[in-house]
Design a protein around this motif. Structure first.
Motif: not given
Length: 425
Positions: A24-30, A46-47, A138-139, A146-150
Motif C-alpha cells: 500500500l505504500g506507493r498508492v498511499e504516497r500518491l 468495499h467488496v 469499490l471492487e 494489500l490491494d490498492a483499493t484498501n
C-alpha cells in the motif's frame, strides 16, 4: 500529437517493472500528494472475494440506483475499454476527464515506481471524490489487505464474496492464507456482509472480525437465500422476501443476489431496492448470450447460439457447469483461451461432462496466455475432446460447420471475453 487515454495508460505501464507488486505504500504516497481524495469519497461499500465480486457490485448498484441514489463504481479489469472501470454517478467516465485525471496522477507521482493498477486506482478515486454521489462501490482488484483499493479508513460496509483458491502466487497456497488476505478489507467496527464460505474461510474471517469488533452478517446464520418454485426467497431478522430469480443467469447468482440484498438491508434500504437488485443488474461476460455482431451472425447462420463467460478458476468452472446444465438442451461446444497463471484443469473438469468438444485458442495481446496447444492438451487431460483454432472466429465457423444448432460458449478468461466483445462490436 493529440493526447489520448490509451497513450497515457501505455506510459503508466512502464512505471514499475512488475504488473503486480502488492503493497500500500506507493498508492498511499500518491494519494497524499493528491490531497487525500480517498477521504472525500461518498460512503464506500468495499467488496472482496474470489468469485462473484463483479456480480454483487452490479446488483448493489442496481439496488441503490433503483432507490434513486447516485452511485460511483470502480471495478476491474475492463472488458473492451478502460473507461468501463470508472462509473461516475451512473455514467462511464468521459475520455477528456480520464485523460486529465490520469495525467494529473502521472505528474503528481513524479516518475516514482508505481504499478499500473495503483496509479489508475488513484485516478479513479480522484475522479470519484470530485463528483457528488450518495455511495461509492469499490471492487477489490486482487486479494484485499494489500490491494490498492484498501485505502479507505472507515467504509460504510464491507462485503466478502465466496473465497476459494486463485492467484496463489500472490496470496498464498492455502485457503487460510488467501482468506486472511481477503479479510484484510475488514475495518474496526464496520459491519460486513459475508457470503457463504468454506468453513475454513469462515473461521478466518470470524477471527479477524473479532479482533476488529466488526459486526458480521453471516450467510446461514444471519441471512439465508434459496431458490424455490422458480422464485428466489431471502430471509433475515427483518423478515422474508419473495423475489424473482436474478436477471443474471446461474444458481450461483442466487447466492450473489442474497449477498447484495443483505448489504442493502443492512444499509436500511427497502424491498423495492432489493427487487431492483435482482431484476435490473447488467454485467457483461457472465454467461452472457450474445445477440448481435459478426460472430453472432456466423453462429446463427448454422442455427447456433453464441454465449460468453469470463470465469477462470475452479469455482467459476463449477458454477458455470451448474448454470449450463439448467439451460434448454443443446449440444455444447467450448471455445477456450486461458492464462498460464490459472488452474486450467480445475476450471475445465466440471465442464467435461457437458462439453462435446473444445476449440483451444491463445488470447491475443496477452503475454501470459497459454498457447492453443497447451490449452488443448489440458482439455484432453480433463476429459474433453479438443482441437486447436487460429482464432475465435475460426473456431465458431468450424463448430457451426460440424454441428448446426450448437450452443457455442467462449470461455476461460476475462481477457479473452474482452477481446471478443471488441471484435464483435
Amino acid at each position: 500529437m493529440t493526447e489520448t487515454s490509451d497513450r497515457v495508460l501505455s506510459r503508466l505501464m512502464s512505471l514499475h517493472p512488475k504488473v503486480i507488486d502488492l503493497t500500500l505504500g506507493r498508492v498511499e504516497r500518491l494519494l497524499a500528494a493528491l490531497g487525500h481524495p480517498e477521504r472525500q469519497l461518498p460512503p464506500v461499500i468495499h467488496v472482496a472475494g474470489t468469485n462473484g465480486k463483479g456480480s454483487v457490485v452490479a446488483m448493489l448498484r442496481a439496488g441503490l440506483e433503483g432507490a434513486g441514489k447516485r452511485v460511483h463504481v470502480y471495478t476491474s479489469p475492463h472488458l473492451a475499454r478502460f473507461h468501463e472501470r470508472i462509473r461516475l454517478a451512473g455514467t462511464l467516465i468521459s475520455e477528456d476527464q480520464l485523460i486529465a485525471d490520469l495525467a494529473h496522477c502521472e505528474a503528481m507521482n513524479g516518475g516514482e515506481p508505481i504499478t499500473y493498477f495503483e496509479i489508475t486506482t488513484a485516478a479513479a478515486i480522484l475522479a470519484m471524490a470530485r463528483e457528488p454521489a450518495d455511495y461509492t462501490l469499490l471492487e477489490v482488484g486482487l486479494g484485499g489487505r494489500l490491494d490498492a483499493t484498501n485505502v479507505i479508513g472507515s467504509p460504510a460496509l464491507s462485503v466478502i464474496c465466496p473465497v476459494s483458491l486463485d492467484h496463489q502466487q500472490y496470496l498464498g497456497e492455502t485457503l487460510e492464507e488467501i482468506t486472511f488476505e481477503k479479510a484484510g478489507i475488514l475495518k474496526h467496527a464496520v459491519p460486513a456482509v459475508i457470503a457463504p464460505q468454506d468453513p475454513i474461510a469462515e473461521a478466518v474471517i470470524e477471527a479477524r472480525a473479532a479482533e476488529l469488533d466488526a459486526p458480521l452478517l453471516l450467510a446461514g446464520r444471519d441471512w439465508q437465500v434459496w431458490e424455490e418454485h422458480g422464485r428466489m426467497a431471502y430471509q433475515d431478522l427483518h423478515g422474508l422476501l419473495d423475489l424473482p430469480l436474478p436477471r443474471l443467469i446461474g444458481a450461483h447468482q442466487v447466492t450473489n443476489a442474497g449477498t447484495a440484498i443483505a448489504g442493502l438491508r443492512r444499509l436500511g434500504f427497502d424491498d423495492a431496492a432489493c427487487l431492483a437488485a435482482v431484476s435490473r443488474p447488467e454485467w457483461p461476460a457472465r454467461l452472457q448470450r450474445l445477440r448481435q455482431g459478426p460472430l453472432v451472425e456466423a453462429a446463427e447462420a448454422t442455427g447456433a447460439e453464441l454465449w460468453l463467460d469470463g470465469g477462470h478458476n475452479p469455482a467459476a468452472g463449477a458454477a458455470l457447469a451448474e448454470a449450463l446444465a439448467r439451460l434448454p438442451a443443446r449440444p455444447l461446444h467450448l471455445v477456450t483461451g486461458m492464462l498460464r497463471t490459472k488452474d486450467v484443469g480445475g476450471y475445465l473438469r466440471p465442464l467435461a461432462p457437458l462439453a462435446r468438444s473444445l476449440s483451444a485458442v491463445s488470447i491475443p495481446g496477452e503475454t501470459a496466455t497459454l498457447t492453443a496447444t497447451e490449452t488443448a492438451e489440458a482439455a484432453r487431460a480433463a476429459g474433453i475432446a479438443a482441437t486447436e483454432a487460429e482464432s475465435v472466429a475460426a473456431a465458431v465457423a468450424a463448430i457451426g460447420a460440424v454441428e448446426p444448432h450448437a450452443r457455442i460458449l467462449i470461455c476461460g478468461s476475462l481477457y479473452l471475453a474482452g477481446g471478443v466483445l471488441r471484435e464483435n462490436g
